[in-house]
Design an enzyme around this catalytic site. Structure first.
Site, PDB file in Angstrom:
ATOM      1  N   CYS A 260       0.794  -1.240   0.000  1.00  0.00           N
ATOM      2  CA  CYS A 260       0.000   0.000   0.000  1.00  0.00           C
ATOM      3  C   CYS A 260       0.819   1.278   0.000  1.00  0.00           C
ATOM      4  CB  CYS A 260      -0.972  -0.020   1.162  1.00  0.00           C
ATOM      5  SG  CYS A 260      -2.268  -1.250   0.898  1.00  0.00           S
ATOM      6  N   ARG A 327       5.220  -8.249  -0.697  1.00  0.00           N
ATOM      7  CA  ARG A 327       5.200  -7.254  -1.770  1.00  0.00           C
ATOM      8  C   ARG A 327       5.876  -5.955  -1.294  1.00  0.00           C
ATOM      9  NH1 ARG A 327      -1.061  -7.618  -3.411  1.00  0.00           N
ATOM     10  NH2 ARG A 327      -1.223  -7.615  -1.154  1.00  0.00           N
TER      11      ARG A 327
HETATM   12  P1  NAD Z   1      -4.394  -8.705  -3.743  1.00  0.00           P
HETATM   13  O1  NAD Z   1      -3.401  -8.752  -4.826  1.00  0.00           O
HETATM   14  O2  NAD Z   1      -4.141  -9.473  -2.490  1.00  0.00           O
HETATM   15  O3  NAD Z   1      -5.804  -9.168  -4.301  1.00  0.00           O
HETATM   16  C1  NAD Z   1      -6.331  -8.777  -5.515  1.00  0.00           C
HETATM   17  C2  NAD Z   1      -7.086  -9.960  -6.107  1.00  0.00           C
HETATM   18  O4  NAD Z   1      -7.801  -9.509  -7.258  1.00  0.00           O
HETATM   19  C3  NAD Z   1      -6.189 -11.097  -6.574  1.00  0.00           C
HETATM   20  O5  NAD Z   1      -6.574 -12.286  -5.925  1.00  0.00           O
HETATM   21  C4  NAD Z   1      -6.430 -11.163  -8.078  1.00  0.00           C
HETATM   22  O6  NAD Z   1      -6.373 -12.470  -8.596  1.00  0.00           O
HETATM   23  C5  NAD Z   1      -7.822 -10.582  -8.172  1.00  0.00           C
HETATM   24  N1  NAD Z   1      -8.198 -10.095  -9.507  1.00  0.00           N
HETATM   25  C6  NAD Z   1      -7.470  -9.404 -10.398  1.00  0.00           C
HETATM   26  N2  NAD Z   1      -8.185  -9.160 -11.504  1.00  0.00           N
HETATM   27  C7  NAD Z   1      -9.402  -9.697 -11.302  1.00  0.00           C
HETATM   28  C8  NAD Z   1     -10.574  -9.761 -12.084  1.00  0.00           C
HETATM   29  N3  NAD Z   1     -10.644  -9.209 -13.297  1.00  0.00           N
HETATM   30  N4  NAD Z   1     -11.637 -10.388 -11.570  1.00  0.00           N
HETATM   31  C9  NAD Z   1     -11.585 -10.962 -10.345  1.00  0.00           C
HETATM   32  N5  NAD Z   1     -10.489 -10.930  -9.553  1.00  0.00           N
HETATM   33  C10 NAD Z   1      -9.420 -10.302 -10.030  1.00  0.00           C
HETATM   34  O7  NAD Z   1      -4.605  -7.162  -3.393  1.00  0.00           O
HETATM   35  P2  NAD Z   1      -5.061  -6.504  -2.024  1.00  0.00           P
HETATM   36  O8  NAD Z   1      -3.888  -6.341  -1.124  1.00  0.00           O
HETATM   37  O9  NAD Z   1      -6.279  -7.182  -1.498  1.00  0.00           O
HETATM   38  O10 NAD Z   1      -5.448  -5.046  -2.541  1.00  0.00           O
HETATM   39  C11 NAD Z   1      -6.603  -4.809  -3.320  1.00  0.00           C
HETATM   40  C12 NAD Z   1      -6.874  -3.324  -3.353  1.00  0.00           C
HETATM   41  O11 NAD Z   1      -7.160  -2.847  -2.037  1.00  0.00           O
HETATM   42  C13 NAD Z   1      -5.710  -2.481  -3.850  1.00  0.00           C
HETATM   43  O12 NAD Z   1      -6.209  -1.377  -4.548  1.00  0.00           O
HETATM   44  C14 NAD Z   1      -5.047  -2.026  -2.568  1.00  0.00           C
HETATM   45  O13 NAD Z   1      -4.340  -0.831  -2.727  1.00  0.00           O
HETATM   46  C15 NAD Z   1      -6.247  -1.819  -1.679  1.00  0.00           C
HETATM   47  N6  NAD Z   1      -5.948  -1.922  -0.252  1.00  0.00           N
HETATM   48  C16 NAD Z   1      -5.100  -2.882   0.201  1.00  0.00           C
HETATM   49  C17 NAD Z   1      -4.863  -2.988   1.565  1.00  0.00           C
HETATM   50  C18 NAD Z   1      -3.902  -4.027   2.088  1.00  0.00           C
HETATM   51  O14 NAD Z   1      -3.540  -3.925   3.256  1.00  0.00           O
HETATM   52  N7  NAD Z   1      -3.509  -5.011   1.305  1.00  0.00           N
HETATM   53  C19 NAD Z   1      -5.499  -2.122   2.464  1.00  0.00           C
HETATM   54  C20 NAD Z   1      -6.390  -1.177   1.969  1.00  0.00           C
HETATM   55  C21 NAD Z   1      -6.611  -1.080   0.601  1.00  0.00           C
END
Ligand code: NAD
Length: 430
Positions: A260, A327
Site C-alpha cells: 500500500c 510485496r
Molecule cells: P491482492 O493482490 O491481495 O488481491 C487482488 C485480487 O484480485 C487477486 O486475488 C487477483 O487475482 C484478483 N483479480 C485481479 N483481476 C481480477 C478480475 N478481473 N476479476 C476478479 N479478480 C481479479 O490485493 P489486495 O492487497 O487485497 O489489494 C486490493 C486493493 O485494495 C488495492 O487497490 C489495494 O491498494 C487496496 N488496499 C489494500 C490494503 C492491504 O492492506 N492489502 C489495504 C487497503 C486497501
C-alpha cells in the site's frame, strides 16, 4: 443483503468473510482458479490472523461461497464490491486495467438495481470512469449507482480492523446508494462519514500519504539522533505524548514497504501532478524512505567493517509482522544490497518464507531464528515479529561467530544488549 466481492486478496477476502459474518450472503469472486479452489476447501490462500477460521465458519453457515464466475455473481448481487489489485506502473501511476475489466463485465450483467462500490485504492475521478464505463456497456435502462468505500484495514490485524474501524467512509452520489451502504455498515456501530465520491477517493490516498509521511519524519529524526548521539525512542515518546501528534506511526526503522504505502504514495504524487499540483513534500517522503534502507545497510557495514564473505542472519522478511506479504518488503532491497557486497544470507521468517522463496535468490532459508544465526557473523532484525523479542539471546550469542546484532526495528534494549556482551547497533540510538 446479497453481496459480491470481486478480488479475493487481502482486502476482498477479509471484507467478504466479515460481511458474511455480519449476516449477509456473500460470493467472493476471483480470476485465480487456484485461490478459489483452496477457498472452497476452507483454506485461506493468505496468512491473516483469524481469517481462515472466519472463512470456515461462514462456509459452514452457508453465508459465503467462492466462484470464478463474475457474471453469475453480478446477477445475484445487490451490492458489488470491487477489491481487485491496483498495482503501480513503472511511472508510479496506478494500473487500473483490472478495475476496468471488472466494470465492463459487471455492466453487461446488470439485471436490476445494483450498487457498484470501489473498495480498491484508486485515483480520484476513478468513480466517474467506472460510471462512464458502466453506462457504455450496460443494457439500456439499467439501474445502478457507483460508490466509493475505501478500505483502511492493516495486514496483520485485518479482520479486527475491518470489524472495528475508526471510521467508515462512504462516497455516494445518490440517496438510494447511501441508504443501502449505511444499512450494510450499521452493525459495525462505527462512525460513518458520508461524502461525495471524489472526496472519498482522496481521503484514502491522503490518509496513506500522511501516515507514510509520519514514518519518514521519524526516520529522518532518527538520522539526526544518530548524528547527535541522542535517543530517537525518547524523542518519539516525547513527541507522541502531544495529543495533536499522537504516538502511532512514530517508530523509527528501515523504511516502509508493503503493497500500500509505496504504491499509494507514488500514485498520489502522480495524481496531484496531473491535477497541476507538485506535491514535493511527498517526493521527500519517498526519498527519505529509500535512503533509510541504504542507511540500514550502511549501519551493518559500519559494524561488520567488510561485508564481503560475511554470513548474515536475516531475522524477518515480511514487510511487517503478522503477515506473509512480501510485496515491496524492505527485506528485498536490503538482502539484495548485502548480496551485491558479497554477503552470504541465512534467513528466517515465521510466515513469509514461501512467498520470499519466489522472490529471493541464493538465500538459505532456515527453520527458526536460532538456525539462521548458527555460524553467522551478524544477525539483523528486519521485521519486528513478536517471537524475535522473546529470543533466548544468550543462545543467540553462542550461535553467532561474532556476538553482533544490527537491529533495524529497535526491538532490544541497548543497555541490556551491552550487558549481555553484544556488539549492538540500532536506529537512532547510537
Ligand atoms: P491482492 O493482490 O491481495 O488481491 C487482488 C485480487 O484480485 C487477486 O486475488 C487477483 O487475482 C484478483 N483479480 C485481479 N483481476 C481480477 C478480475 N478481473 N476479476 C476478479 N479478480 C481479479 O490485493 P489486495 O492487497 O487485497 O489489494 C486490493 C486493493 O485494495 C488495492 O487497490 C489495494 O491498494 C487496496 N488496499 C489494500 C490494503 C492491504 O492492506 N492489502 C489495504 C487497503 C486497501
Amino acid at each position: 443483503m446479497n453481496i459480491a466481492v470481486v478480488g479475493t486478496g487481502y482486502v476482498g477476502l477479509v471484507s467478504g468473510a466479515c460481511f458474511a459474518s455480519l449476516g449477509n450472503k456473500v460470493v467472493c469472486v476471483d480470476v485465480d482458479e487456484r485461490k478459489i479452489a483452496m477457498l472452497k476447501k476452507g483454506k485461506s490462500p493468505i496468512y491473516e490472523p483469524g481469517l481462515e477460521e472466519l472463512v470456515r465458519e461462514n462456509i459452514r453457515k452457508k453465508t459465503i461461497t467462492f466462484s470464478t464466475d463474475l457474471k453469475s455473481a453480478t446477477r445475484k448481487a445487490e451490492v458489488i464490491f470491487i477489491a481487485v489489485g491496483t498495482p503501480p506502473k513503472p511511472n508510479g501511476d496506478a494500473d487500473l486495467s483490472y478495475i476496468e475489466d471488472v466494470a465492463r463485465t459487471i455492466a453487461r450483467e446488470v439485471n436490476g438495481y445494483k450498487v457498484i462500490v470501489e473498495k480498491s485504492t484508486v485515483p480520484v475521478q476513478t468513480g466517474e470512469k467506472i460510471r462512464d464505463t458502466m453506462r457504455l456497456f450496460a443494457p439500456k435502462g439499467a439501474q445502478f449507482d457507483v460508490a466509493s468505500n475505501p478500505e483502511f484495514l492493516r495486514e496483520g490485524s485485518a479482520v479486527s480492523d475491518f470489524m472495528n474501524p475508526d471510521r467508515v467512509i462512504l462516497g455516494v452520489e445518490s440517496a438510494r446508494a447511501k441508504k443501502v451502504l449505511i444499512e450494510l455498515y450499521k452493525p459495525l456501530k462505527s462512525r460513518i462519514l458520508v461524502t461525495d465520491i471524489k472526496s472519498a477517493e482522496i481521503i484514502k490516498h491522503a490518509s496513506n500519504s500522511f501516515l507514510a509521511m509520519k514514518i519518514s519524519f521519524i526516520n529522518a529524526i532518527a538520522r539526526v539522533c544518530d548524528a547527535a548521539k541522542a535517543d530517537v525512542e525518547l524523542v518519539s515518546l516525547g513527541m507522541g505524548l502531544d495529543s495533536r501528534i499522537g504516538k502511532s506511526f512514530l517508530s523509527p526503522g528501515i523504511g516502509f514497504g508493503g503493497f500500500c504505502f509505496p504504491k499509494d504514495l507514488a500514485a498520489f504524487i502522480r495524481i496531484c501532478e496531473k491535477l497541476g499540483y507538485d506535491f514535493d513534500l511527498l517526493r521527500a517522503v519517498e526519498r527519505i524512505n529509500e535512503e533509510q534502507k541504504r542507511y540500514f545497510v550502511k549501519r551493518i557495514e559500519e559494524v561488520l567493517w567488510n561485508i564481503n564473505q560475511k554470513t548474515i542472519a536475516v531475522l524477518g522478511l515480511a514487510f511487517k509482522p503478522n503477515t506473509d506479504d512480501m510485496r515491496y518488503a524492505p527485506s528485498l532491497d536490503i538482502v539484495a544490497a548485502l548480496q551485491a557486497q558479497g554477503a552470504r544470507i541465512r534467513a528466517y521468517d515465521p510466515h513469509a518464507m514461501d512467498n520470499a522463496k519466489k522472490l529471493m535468490k541464493n538465500v538459505v532459508f532456515c527453520r527458526d531464528a536460532y538456525e539462521a544465526c548458527k555460524g553467522a557473523d551478524c544477525a539483523i532484525v528486519v521485521t519486528e515479529w513478536g517471537e524475535f523479542k522473546q529470543l533466548d539471546l544468550k543462545r543467540v550469542k553462542k550461535l553467532l561467530t561474532q556476538p553482533t546484532i544490527v537491529d533495524g526495528r529497535n526491538i532490544y534494549d541497548p543497555k541490556k544488549m551491552k550487558a549481555l556482551g553484544f556488539r549492538y547497533a540500532s536506529i537512532g540510538r547510537s
